[in-house]
Every structure is written in structure tokens, then in C-alpha cells.
Enzyme design. Sequence first.
Site, PDB file in Angstrom:
ATOM      1  N   ASP A  55       0.876  -1.094   0.001  1.00  0.00           N
ATOM      2  CA  ASP A  55      -0.002   0.110   0.067  1.00  0.00           C
ATOM      3  C   ASP A  55       1.085   1.195  -0.104  1.00  0.00           C
ATOM      4  O   ASP A  55       2.063   1.067  -0.129  1.00  0.00           O
ATOM      5  CB  ASP A  55      -1.075  -0.035   1.064  1.00  0.00           C
ATOM      6  CG  ASP A  55      -0.406  -0.002   2.389  1.00  0.00           C
ATOM      7  OD1 ASP A  55       0.714   0.158   2.688  1.00  0.00           O
ATOM      8  OD2 ASP A  55      -1.173   0.308   3.569  1.00  0.00           O
ATOM      9  N   CYS A 112       2.710  -3.442   3.942  1.00  0.00           N
ATOM     10  CA  CYS A 112       2.283  -2.136   4.361  1.00  0.00           C
ATOM     11  C   CYS A 112       2.952  -1.659   5.604  1.00  0.00           C
ATOM     12  O   CYS A 112       3.834  -1.916   5.728  1.00  0.00           O
ATOM     13  CB  CYS A 112       0.868  -2.481   4.484  1.00  0.00           C
ATOM     14  SG  CYS A 112       0.539  -3.755   5.818  1.00  0.00           S
ATOM     15  N   THR A 114       2.342  -2.141   8.980  1.00  0.00           N
ATOM     16  CA  THR A 114       2.826  -3.239  10.118  1.00  0.00           C
ATOM     17  C   THR A 114       3.041  -4.466   9.259  1.00  0.00           C
ATOM     18  O   THR A 114       3.896  -5.504   9.839  1.00  0.00           O
ATOM     19  CB  THR A 114       1.611  -3.317  10.717  1.00  0.00           C
ATOM     20  OG1 THR A 114       0.660  -3.692  10.000  1.00  0.00           O
ATOM     21  CG2 THR A 114       1.400  -2.052  11.693  1.00  0.00           C
ATOM     22  N   HIS A 145       9.256 -24.882   7.032  1.00  0.00           N
ATOM     23  CA  HIS A 145       8.220 -25.599   7.860  1.00  0.00           C
ATOM     24  C   HIS A 145       6.913 -25.390   7.388  1.00  0.00           C
ATOM     25  O   HIS A 145       6.023 -26.407   7.345  1.00  0.00           O
ATOM     26  CB  HIS A 145       8.322 -25.484   9.454  1.00  0.00           C
ATOM     27  CG  HIS A 145       9.545 -26.058  10.168  1.00  0.00           C
ATOM     28  ND1 HIS A 145       9.676 -26.231  11.623  1.00  0.00           N
ATOM     29  CD2 HIS A 145      10.650 -26.458   9.457  1.00  0.00           C
ATOM     30  CE1 HIS A 145      10.875 -26.808  11.612  1.00  0.00           C
ATOM     31  NE2 HIS A 145      11.465 -26.913  10.410  1.00  0.00           N
ATOM     32  N   HIS A 180       6.595 -31.882   8.228  1.00  0.00           N
ATOM     33  CA  HIS A 180       5.844 -30.545   7.862  1.00  0.00           C
ATOM     34  C   HIS A 180       4.851 -30.463   6.778  1.00  0.00           C
ATOM     35  O   HIS A 180       3.884 -29.825   6.858  1.00  0.00           O
ATOM     36  CB  HIS A 180       7.110 -29.571   7.542  1.00  0.00           C
ATOM     37  CG  HIS A 180       8.207 -29.651   8.744  1.00  0.00           C
ATOM     38  ND1 HIS A 180       7.881 -29.238  10.007  1.00  0.00           N
ATOM     39  CD2 HIS A 180       9.638 -29.957   8.578  1.00  0.00           C
ATOM     40  CE1 HIS A 180       9.024 -29.296  10.706  1.00  0.00           C
ATOM     41  NE2 HIS A 180       9.982 -29.828   9.760  1.00  0.00           N
TER      42      HIS A 180
HETATM   43  C1  RB5 Z   1      -2.249   2.536   6.409  1.00  0.00           C
HETATM   44  O1  RB5 Z   1      -2.220   3.833   7.171  1.00  0.00           O
HETATM   45  C2  RB5 Z   1      -1.947   1.193   7.546  1.00  0.00           C
HETATM   46  O2  RB5 Z   1      -3.208   1.062   8.025  1.00  0.00           O
HETATM   47  C3  RB5 Z   1      -1.675   0.139   6.591  1.00  0.00           C
HETATM   48  O3  RB5 Z   1      -0.379   0.322   5.965  1.00  0.00           O
HETATM   49  C4  RB5 Z   1      -1.317  -1.054   7.440  1.00  0.00           C
HETATM   50  O4  RB5 Z   1      -0.363  -0.986   8.424  1.00  0.00           O
HETATM   51  C5  RB5 Z   1      -2.403  -2.096   7.753  1.00  0.00           C
HETATM   52  O5  RB5 Z   1      -2.297  -3.020   8.516  1.00  0.00           O
END
Ligand code: RB5
Length: 192
Positions: A55, A112, A114, A145, A180
Site C-alpha cells: 500500500d 504495508c 505493519t 516448515h 511438515h
Molecule cells: C495504513 O495507514 C496502514 O493502516 C496500513 O499500511 C497497514 O499498517 C495495515 O495493516
Amino acid sequence: MASPQMAQRRSPPPQQSERIELTNAPRFAPRLQTQRISNTGMTLPMSKRIVLSSDHAAIALRQTIAEHIAAKGWEVVDLGPTTPESTHYPERGAEAAERVASGDCALGIVLCGTGQGIMMAANKVKGIRCGVCHDTFSARMIRQHNDAQMLAMGARVIGEGLALDIVDAFLDAAFEGGRHGTRVDMIKALEA
Ligand code: RB5
């Protein structure tokens, strides 16, 4: 002059044992050569085509990873985006996962902020196993695995240097099969 039949006899097909040896190469083998299929012991050549997607939160990291992977000899399918407008990670993750599930790409890396949201989206596509990894041990293990075909990372969690090491660990590892494989088959059965 040798008949075509004689020529065939002189070039026997590669032995399966040779291919299995490649799968059992050292942990940090520079290239992933084969993919073990389930727990059957069978191996198939694995394509070196990989899909990348992110993203808006991870554009720069994705582009750095794309260059890194291409330099390692992979054919990179980069789904973008390239401009910073806000975009939806579920769409980005699903689009990349479809490329892997369809067989168009052997592996995928999604990013993204996180890594969590895009991983969740990718895992909704049937047949996909995607894990968030922010350490090299986990990245290696999800291949060895869990036979994960996709790696997710968060650009707001880790820096570029660690991210590239994680990518290397993921790409250089191979599924070990055996017990596995039995467990991965159990995951697949949950989707049936
Ligand atoms: C975008 O602001 C953020 O929510 C996205 O990049 C991500 O971290 C979502 O899991």
C-alpha cells in the site's frame, strides 16, 4: 550417424535423486532450486518469478526490495503503487496473492505499514500461506516448515537493511517436507 532413438539412449533423463539433493542444499543456498511437493518426497523445478505489492505506506521499501531481488536473478512482477495517494491494503494483498495462487508467480512479498493487514488479506485467497516476519529466523522457517509462498513485512516497523536480510532468508530457504508436509496438508484441509 546415430538414430534419434540412440541419441535419446545416450542422454538419460536426470535422476530424481539429483533433484532431491538440491532441495537438501545448505540452509543458505544462494538459489532456491526446487520445491518439494507436500510430504510425498517429489520435487518440481520452481520458477524464479515473484510478485511484489504494497500500500502507500511501503512504496520506497517495496522498490528497494524489487531492485534487490532482481539483482539476485528473480523476475519481479511489481504491482505498485508508485504514487503516494492512500490505497487499500486488502486490495493490494489480494491482487498479489491471486498471482501466486494462480501459479503465475512462485512467491510473493507484500508490504504495508505493519505488514499485518496485507498479510490478512493475502491469506484470504485460497491456497495462500503468508506470514509477517520481522526477523530472519521466522522468514526462513515459514519456508522450511510452513511452505509459505508469501512474506509480509511492515515498512513502519523495520528498516531497509533488516528487510533485505529477511527477504534473503525467505528466498534462500526451501520447504523440508516430511512431517511438515503432513501439517501443511492439514492447513490445506481447513480450506477445503
Ligand atoms: C495504513 O495507514 C496502514 O493502516 C496500513 O499500511 C497497514 O499498517 C495495515 O495493516
